[in-house]
Scaffold this active site. Structure first.
Site, short mmCIF file in Angstrom:
data_model
loop_
_atom_site.label_atom_id
_atom_site.label_comp_id
_atom_site.label_asym_id
_atom_site.label_seq_id
_atom_site.Cartn_x
_atom_site.Cartn_y
_atom_site.Cartn_z
N LYS A 173 -65.40 8.96 -8.84
CA LYS A 173 -65.71 7.83 -7.98
C LYS A 173 -66.49 8.31 -6.76
O LYS A 173 -66.00 9.11 -5.97
CB LYS A 173 -64.43 7.14 -7.49
CG LYS A 173 -64.72 5.80 -6.84
CD LYS A 173 -63.54 5.24 -6.07
CE LYS A 173 -63.46 5.72 -4.66
NZ LYS A 173 -64.62 5.40 -3.80
N GLU A 248 -61.08 19.13 0.22
CA GLU A 248 -62.08 19.58 1.21
C GLU A 248 -62.13 18.52 2.28
O GLU A 248 -62.64 17.41 2.04
CB GLU A 248 -63.46 19.72 0.55
CG GLU A 248 -63.52 20.72 -0.59
CD GLU A 248 -63.31 22.14 -0.12
OE1 GLU A 248 -63.54 22.43 1.08
OE2 GLU A 248 -62.90 22.97 -0.94
N CYS A 282 -70.04 18.06 7.35
CA CYS A 282 -68.72 18.60 7.72
C CYS A 282 -68.86 19.98 8.36
O CYS A 282 -67.94 20.44 9.01
CB CYS A 282 -67.83 18.66 6.50
SG CYS A 282 -68.60 19.54 5.14
N GLU A 384 -62.25 14.92 15.11
CA GLU A 384 -63.54 14.92 14.42
C GLU A 384 -64.30 13.62 14.74
O GLU A 384 -63.79 12.52 14.52
CB GLU A 384 -63.32 15.01 12.90
CG GLU A 384 -64.62 15.16 12.15
CD GLU A 384 -64.45 15.18 10.64
OE1 GLU A 384 -63.66 14.36 10.11
OE2 GLU A 384 -65.10 16.00 9.97
#
Ligand code: NAD
Length: 480
Positions: A173, A248, A282, A384
């Site tokens: 997905k 991850e 990232c 973040e």
């Protein structure tokens, strides 16, 4: 309006519910296609197709599997321009980034693992006079791959390619925010006649379609890239089912600049490592620590360059930054800039939304933003943001900067700028990160282990690590 379709058992189809939701073009803030709102029943069908395909795919020779994957890589290359335009339109990134980074890398992912599997050997352990152990590495069966929006096809194929090469069948997905190139990938598979059911691509929201992949008892492993909170939710479901998990997750990476670095090279790279892909990688270095001797010189040069950086529509060949991925994400990033001011930060460059001329006036553009004067422990420096926002902070000693660099919950990557070899080794060893770049950034060799420590994830992708993840070792002992 175009309706994206699922691809299950080699057939394009609508979600069984018949429901779709909007796909928005970030550069214009307009709906331009419809995404299937897939549910449990669609995942059920995809898993069943994958399960049926597994005996043939897993027993196929590695050369033949590699040939199929190479055909897919070539098929993407044949439609290069279409893929580039689609990735840029779906995500808001400048065309030149999709052209030089995303799509070439998606092709490389397939090529790399198509050949890599042919060099993947398992171990044997001899016991002199007793016998020999050898290790078989068998594919797992059906595996689930779930990916984010920032590097859509690049990260999607980074999972799918090793899973397929190792002999697994896949239910995958893509992010519901950027589904389009995954749909184009299905068109390529269809064109090349890829074996049916081996790779099934289902679209939809994480809470429904993603969750159904994770919960399905037949998905033996979940390879996930995305936010840390989502990774935690997935682990909560998958761990008690004893699935293999590769996670991850987020990052808040330090970029540490010592007085003795090559200044020009560092500055050029720091501009990229701060703002490439609108800071939505990232691996971007969002916390910049600069040694006191060159702090002012760096600050002045960096601010001057960034004030000139061009924020423009993704098709503009001069665009250095395009749109961020969604309205919600833009609001989140702007909210963090407000928070930084509340926390006592000074905005040295940027800080605002950019409104371009029509037809881009409703697009989601943000100025590249540099903030100074913040404590390293404040929220702006700990959470973040994942947008075009960096902080700069002075430091004096290695010890001091290590404390600051290692202070977050994350540990994905780090960048070091120094010409002192011993210091580079010392720092690289001590930094909490899965990946350290010295005097460089984002130099990638697909053979190397890729991933983070602490809340940045569990496990590693890349090279043998990925092939090991997607196989189960079985030890066999034969008495001599
Ligand atoms: P996200 O976690 O919101 O979504 C990622 C994917 O997970 C999407 O496909 C989404 O539909 C799906 N998902 C969401 N909830 C789910 C659930 N409950 N069950 C199953 N699937 C679910 O992340 P995002 O906003 O798409 O991406 C940004 C994040 O990804 C950032 O935190 C960034 O750091 C991270 N990221 C990490 C890496 C890395 O290699 N470590 C690389 C790129 C991006």
């Amino acid at each position: 309006m175009e309706k994206i379709q699922n691809y299950i058992n080699g057939v394009f189809e609508a979600p069984q519910s018949g429901k779709y939701f909007d796909n928005i073009e970030p550069a214009k803030g307009e709906v331009y296609s419809q995404i299937p709102d897939s549910q449990v029943e669609d995942i059920e069908k995809a898993v069943s197709a994958a399960k049926n395909a597994f005996p043939i795919w897993s027993k196929m020779s590695i050369e033949e599997r590699g040939d199929w994957m190479t055909k897919v890589a070539d098929g993407i290359a044949n439609r290069m321009d279409e893929f580039i335009a689609a990735e840029s339109r779906d995500n808001g990134k400048p065309i030149k980034i999709a052209e030089h980074v995303d799509i070439p890398r998606a092709i490389s992912n397939f090529k790399f693992f198509a050949t890599g599997i042919q060099h993947f050997a398992s171990e044997s352990h001899n016991m002199v006079g007793v016998g020999i152990n050898y290790t078989l590495r068998k594919p797992l069966g059906v595996v689930g791959c779930i990916s984010p929006w920032n590097l859509p096809l690049y990260l999607f194929t980074w999972k799918i390619a090793p899973a397929l090469a190792a002999g697994n069948c896949v239910v995958a997905k893509p992010s519901e925010v950027t589904p389009y190139t995954a749909y184009l990938l299905c068109k390529v598979m269809d064109e090349v006649g890829f074996p049916k059911g081996v790779l099934n691509i289902v679209h939809g929201f994480g809470q429904s379609a993603g969750d159904a992949i994770v919960r399905h008892k037949e998905t033996k492993a979940i390879s996930f890239t995305g936010g840390t909170a989502t990774g935690k939710a997935i682990a909560t479901i998958a761990a008690p089912m004893f699935k293999k998990l590769s996670l991850e997750l987020g990052g808040k990476n330090p970029n540490i600049i010592f007085d003795d670095c090559d200044f020009d090279e560092m500055l050029k790279t720091t501009i990229r490592s701060s703002f490439a892909n609108q800071g939505q990688i990232c691996l971007c270095g969002s916390r910049i620590f600069v040694q006191k001797g060159i702090y002012d010189k760096f600050k002045n040069a960096f601010v001057e360059k960034i004030k000139q950086a061009k924020v423009s529509n993704p098709e503009d060949p001069k665009a250095q930054l395009g749109a961020v991925v969604s309205e919600g994400h833009m609001e989140k990033v702007l909210g963090y800039i407000d928070l930084a001011k509340e926390e006592g930060g000074t905005v040295l460059a940027g800080g605002n939304r950019v409104v371009l001329d029509a037809p881009y006036d409703k697009g989601y553009y943000i100025e590249p933003t540099i903030i100074e004067g913040l404590d390293y422990q404040c929220r702006t420096n700990q959470e973040e943001i994942f947008g075009p926002v960096v902080t700069i902070t002075p430091f004096e000693t290695e010890k001091e900067v290590l404390t600051m660099a290692n202070s977050t919950e994350y540990g994905l990557s780090a960048t070091l700028w120094t010409n002192n070899l011993k210091r580079a080794h010392r720092m690289a060893d001590e930094i909490d990160a899965g990946i350290v770049w010295v005097n460089s950034w984002l130099v990638r060799d697909l053979r190397t282990p890729f991933g983070g420590v602490k809340s940045s994830g569990v496990g590693r992708e890349g090279g043998w690590e990925a092939l090991k993840f997607f196989t189960e070792p079985k030890n066999v002992f034969i008495k001599s």
